[in-house]
Scaffold this active site. Structure first.
Site, PDB file in Angstrom:
ATOM      1  N   PRO A  23      20.899   8.174  35.562  1.00  0.00           N
ATOM      2  CA  PRO A  23      21.971   7.173  36.403  1.00  0.00           C
ATOM      3  C   PRO A  23      22.783   6.429  35.497  1.00  0.00           C
ATOM      4  O   PRO A  23      22.158   5.997  34.439  1.00  0.00           O
ATOM      5  CB  PRO A  23      20.795   6.236  37.022  1.00  0.00           C
ATOM      6  N   MET A  24      23.918   6.157  35.736  1.00  0.00           N
ATOM      7  CA  MET A  24      24.918   5.661  34.971  1.00  0.00           C
ATOM      8  C   MET A  24      25.596   4.535  35.845  1.00  0.00           C
ATOM      9  O   MET A  24      26.218   5.051  36.726  1.00  0.00           O
ATOM     10  CB  MET A  24      25.853   6.399  34.183  1.00  0.00           C
ATOM     11  N   GLN A  77      17.254   5.414  41.615  1.00  0.00           N
ATOM     12  CA  GLN A  77      16.668   4.333  40.601  1.00  0.00           C
ATOM     13  C   GLN A  77      16.374   3.075  40.899  1.00  0.00           C
ATOM     14  O   GLN A  77      17.598   2.555  41.301  1.00  0.00           O
ATOM     15  CB  GLN A  77      17.223   4.674  39.315  1.00  0.00           C
ATOM     16  N   CYS A 108      17.313  -0.214  30.094  1.00  0.00           N
ATOM     17  CA  CYS A 108      18.505  -0.841  30.030  1.00  0.00           C
ATOM     18  C   CYS A 108      18.389  -1.470  28.844  1.00  0.00           C
ATOM     19  O   CYS A 108      17.714  -2.602  28.616  1.00  0.00           O
ATOM     20  CB  CYS A 108      18.719  -1.549  31.245  1.00  0.00           C
ATOM     21  N   ASN A 212      15.927  12.464  26.441  1.00  0.00           N
ATOM     22  CA  ASN A 212      17.067  12.085  26.785  1.00  0.00           C
ATOM     23  C   ASN A 212      17.789  11.550  25.361  1.00  0.00           C
ATOM     24  O   ASN A 212      17.058  10.996  24.521  1.00  0.00           O
ATOM     25  CB  ASN A 212      17.158  10.908  27.709  1.00  0.00           C
ATOM     26  N   ASP A 214      21.722  12.277  23.311  1.00  0.00           N
ATOM     27  CA  ASP A 214      22.686  13.050  22.313  1.00  0.00           C
ATOM     28  C   ASP A 214      22.480  14.393  22.999  1.00  0.00           C
ATOM     29  O   ASP A 214      22.467  15.387  22.053  1.00  0.00           O
ATOM     30  CB  ASP A 214      22.098  12.986  20.879  1.00  0.00           C
TER      31      ASP A 214
END
Length: 377
Positions: A23-24, A77, A108, A212, A214
């Site tokens: 999620p972004m 999310q 976050c 998660n 790179d």
């Protein structure tokens, strides 16, 4: 390199290939998810929303949790710091059939979140963290909705929380855990520490562990699995302006050759489709304005002049976009310069925390005022 992990499942759902779209905020709306999903299966997670905003039916939040009719499983999310509100939000999701999978955000690093004790700051409070995960899992159980948990390595190098967080989430019934291999203090700078993912995989033995950080190419994904033994990968910034990355990942995990990147004409076609999807979701004006943030990512590495790039960044209508796309030479091949890190990176910074936050990791009291941040996620 053949490093395909075992079959990944979340509750009753098979995730094949073992790839999750992270999620972004402002990115993974229904339009972008639809664009990415056409390139391959996997799990595509909606933008994060806060438990309080959901329970209060904030109009922006209710629009953010839009799913396509053919989107399955529907993955949402949640951000929350209060076990009571978390349980209310999950019961609402269950009662109203709003999603098929719930992911919980404890990663976050944004100061406005950590200064209230939320996001990547919260797992330091082990009992509170466990209470929140337990509340979500128990509220989701009657409907068989799986709950997963995503977190970072810790607050900073002196306050690592990921091993405790993984064990607690496992004990409280999470379906899987996902680790971003950075601390909150790192934000998105430097390199992700994949060795932490390997250590978490050793510590958490009964549920999948996802990695998660790179993953900007199919080779990165295979290398992460080979180096860490993780059960799946979570992709965030790597797909910005490159939704076809999910096609590349599917090929790599299937042991097939990774396709060439699209020509500039192919990128233009994807950009146009993205515009149409955003317009459907947000309306003509807001949809095009929302697309502006994606322009530099789509055009990265291509020989597009500064004036034309600025015009793309200020585009105000679909017709104007079509005129600009017509100026791009379609035959230009995908450039090597388009590969590699993309999106926000920023600089390391001291994490802003509530007063006395580090005094007692066993303190289970809910941070004061943390859930006042509830305007649409």
């Amino acid at each position: 390199m053949n490093a395909r992990p075992p079959l990944l499942r979340v509750g009753p759902y098979q995730v094949d290939p073992p790839v999750v779209l992270a999620p972004m905020a402002g990115i993974t709306n229904v339009a972008f998810r639809q664009l990415c999903r056409q390139y391959g299966a996997g799990l595509y997670v909606c933008e994060m929303v806060t438990t309080r905003a959901l329970v209060e039916r904030d109009p922006m939040t209710m629009h953010m949790i839009t799913f396509n009719a053919d989107e399955h499983p529907r993955s949402l999310q949640l951000y929350g710091v209060d076990p009571v509100n978390m349980a209310k939000a999950v019961r609402m999701i269950v009662d109203e059939n709003l999603a098929d999978h719930i992911d919980m955000n404890f990663g976050c690093p944004v100061p406005k979140v950590t200064r209230k004790g939320g996001g990547a700051a919260l797992p330091y409070k082990r009992r509170l963290f466990g209470d929140i995960v337990r509340a979500a899992v128990r509220a989701a159980e009657p409907a068989g909705i799986p709950v997963t948990v995503k977190f970072r390595i810790g607050i900073d190098a002196e306050h690592l929380t990921y091993l405790d967080a993984g064990r607690i989430a496992e004990a409280e019934g999470a379906a899987w855990v996902a680790l971003h291999g950075r601390t909150a203090a790192q934000r998105y700078s430097g390199q992700a520490d994949w060795s932490a993912i390997a250590r978490l995989k050793e510590a958490v033995t009964t549920i999948p562990v996802l990695g998660n950080g790179d993953i900007f190419s199919a080779d990165d994904a295979l290398r992460m699995v080979a180096e860490t033994g993780c059960d799946g990968i979570v992709v965030g910034r790597g797909c910005l302006g490159r939704p076809w990355l999910f096609r590349d990942l599917a090929a790599a995990f299937a042991g097939q050759p990774v396709p060439e990147g699209p020509s500039l004409g192919g990128v233009a076609a994807v950009l146009h489709q993205h515009a149409e999807l955003l317009i459907d979701h947000l309306g003509a004006d807001k949809g095009i304005r929302d697309l502006r943030k994606h322009m530099a990512w789509y055009l990265r590495g291509f020989p597009v002049g500064g004036d034309l790039r600025r015009s793309f960044a200020m585009v105000s209508s679909l017709a104007e976009l079509e005129d600009l796309l017509a100026e791009l030479p379609p035959e230009v091949p995908f450039p090597e310069d388009a590969e590699g890190p993309r999106g926000r990176q920023g600089s390391p910074a001291k994490v802003t925390l509530p007063h006395g936050w580090l005094d007692d990791p066993e303190d289970a009291s809910v941070p004061v005022g943390a859930e006042l941040m509830h305007s649409g996620g």
